[in-house]
Design an enzyme around this catalytic site. Sequence first.
Site, PDB file in Angstrom:
ATOM      1  CD  GLU A 159      -2.873  -1.053   2.258  1.00 29.79           C
ATOM      2  OE1 GLU A 159      -2.889  -0.019   3.180  1.00 29.79           O
ATOM      3  OE2 GLU A 159      -3.948  -1.850   2.157  1.00 29.79           O
ATOM      4  CD  GLU A 352      -3.283  -5.827   4.047  1.00 24.24           C
ATOM      5  OE1 GLU A 352      -4.249  -5.156   4.331  1.00 24.24           O
ATOM      6  OE2 GLU A 352      -2.264  -5.663   4.058  1.00 24.24           O
TER       7      GLU A 352
HETATM    8  C1  GBH Z   1      -4.250  -2.199   5.397  1.00 24.13           C
HETATM    9  O1  GBH Z   1      -4.605  -0.661   5.395  1.00 24.13           O
HETATM   10  C2  GBH Z   1      -2.823  -2.247   6.047  1.00 24.13           C
HETATM   11  O2  GBH Z   1      -2.067  -2.993   5.071  1.00 24.13           O
HETATM   12  C3  GBH Z   1      -2.623  -3.115   7.463  1.00 24.13           C
HETATM   13  O3  GBH Z   1      -1.401  -3.018   7.538  1.00 24.13           O
HETATM   14  C4  GBH Z   1      -3.633  -2.636   8.206  1.00 24.13           C
HETATM   15  O4  GBH Z   1      -3.769  -3.436   9.540  1.00 24.13           O
HETATM   16  C5  GBH Z   1      -5.221  -3.095   7.638  1.00 24.13           C
HETATM   17  O5  GBH Z   1      -5.294  -2.710   6.280  1.00 24.13           O
HETATM   18  C6  GBH Z   1      -6.215  -2.734   8.546  1.00 24.13           C
HETATM   19  O6  GBH Z   1      -6.355  -1.334   8.530  1.00 24.13           O
HETATM   20  O7  GBH Z   1     -13.280   4.736   5.452  1.00 24.13           O
HETATM   21  O8  GBH Z   1     -14.559   3.093   4.912  1.00 24.13           O
HETATM   22  O9  GBH Z   1     -13.513   4.418   3.429  1.00 24.13           O
HETATM   23  C7  GBH Z   1      -5.657  -0.484   4.692  1.00 24.13           C
HETATM   24  C8  GBH Z   1      -6.016   0.852   5.119  1.00 24.13           C
HETATM   25  C9  GBH Z   1      -8.439   0.627   4.201  1.00 24.13           C
HETATM   26  C10 GBH Z   1      -7.464   2.730   5.175  1.00 24.13           C
HETATM   27  C11 GBH Z   1      -9.498   1.257   3.654  1.00 24.13           C
HETATM   28  C12 GBH Z   1      -8.722   3.503   4.534  1.00 24.13           C
HETATM   29  C13 GBH Z   1     -11.107   3.032   4.019  1.00 24.13           C
HETATM   30  C14 GBH Z   1     -12.118   2.978   4.533  1.00 24.13           C
HETATM   31  N1  GBH Z   1      -7.026   1.430   4.376  1.00 24.13           N
HETATM   32  N2  GBH Z   1      -9.898   2.515   4.431  1.00 24.13           N
HETATM   33  S1  GBH Z   1     -13.501   3.914   4.390  1.00 24.13           S
END
Ligand code: GBH
Length: 439
Positions: A159, A352
């Site tokens: 990411e 993921e």
């Molecule tokens: C991942 O990040 C990482 O790779 C991992 O390390 C982490 O632990 C895991 O996910 C969980 O967070 O607000 O509904 O639009 C993902 C991070 C996921 C952040 C999607 C923003 C938007 C969801 N992103 N999120 S929303």
Amino acid sequence: MATDAGTAIPRFPPGFLWGVSTSAHQIEGAAEKREPSVWDVFTAAPGRVKDGSTAAVACDHYHRYREDVALLAGLGVDAYRFSVSWPRVNSPGGLDFYDRLVDELCAAGVRPVPTLFHWDLPADRDWLDRDTAARFADHVTVVADRLGDRVGTWITLNEPAEHTLLGHALGTHAPGRRLLFDALPVAHHQLLAHGLAVRALRAAGADGIGIANSHGPTWPASRDQADLEAAGFYDVLLNRLFADPVVLGAYPEGMGDLMPGDVESDLKVIAEPVDWYGVNYYAPTRVGAPQGTAGEFGGVPLPAELPFSVREIEGRPVTDFGWPVVPEGLTELLTGFRDRYGDRLPPVVITENGCSYDGVDDQDRIAYLDAHVRALHRAIEAGVDVRGYFVWSLMDNFEWAEGYARRFGLVHVDFETLERTPKASYHWFRDLLRTQRPA
Ligand code: GBH
């Protein structure tokens, strides 16, 4: 949500790879046995992590990896995605840990899938420096030379979009910079690092190389021109900026001019062919024109001066993190990728997918995963070449700026005693894997 829950999940293609994911900084602990990373520096300052915690001990996986590999074997996964900590590899004996882990995985019949960078940059490095890309390639060579005889599947970066946005544009992740659009060189240097890493891996004789990019559909708030434009820009910034250079060897229109260095020649490196393309999927994002506030990204408030605003997706259940549960967004994302990239899109692996919910009897996690696995199967039926699915995460861990408050694991971790307890979702996933490949 999962209207078809209760009927059997359809059979995935033969050879489909089932796995679970973690990352080094989030689980290993044993911080005293490695050089510091930007995350150690960041969490040492007060007010950065919600519960004031650090990852100094985390799940103590460094010392308990045998127990954790036994949990993987009990789950029956084909593969385990973990990350290799660059600051640990820099420390005496650090690479020995990954050597032991890979041996243990191989002995348990679980394919090791290392990610070579998952946000824990050595504290003395900086993605604003172009040189970090070249130094990363050196790190990759060191790891590949040591583990390459047993590892056949590699991930360069995790990411880069989130690491750029949260770490360098908004400052809620390490290293805590608030550069807004001046953070774009961080994206370019990571993409360059990806391309150089692919070359370094090939030079070391490795194949099975991919990247793990975070993606989700962007839903315009309305059909109004201003909303469509704002959503289009958001999609460029979070999705296409990281997929187009890798898949097409080009930045989305207008973005290349904002990047540093000789962008055209760097794009040739960035587009070095990969064997597969990793997608981390959590949820779609609804985006419209700027309004009074810019909304939130994954729980992080956005500055109002941005040229878009993130709106709530209404009428959906949300996870404990507040993220909406939208399984069909995964089908939409993948068919959209196929339509956009056509034959240039390599086989896809979901590197993921998961959700945060409390509790050991986590029926809500089972419902989430069940619905997303079905949505993934629909994408395959629609003709998308998907080769694997990894749940985030094997176990509860250090959820970055949220500390230990958000639990994404199939295995519960008591952060006082470090005791591991498989949740209901662990048993559900184990049973799914059994039915997917009967004896
Ligand atoms: C991942 O990040 C990482 O790779 C991992 O390390 C982490 O632990 C895991 O996910 C969980 O967070 O607000 O509904 O639009 C993902 C991070 C996921 C952040 C999607 C923003 C938007 C969801 N992103 N999120 S929303």
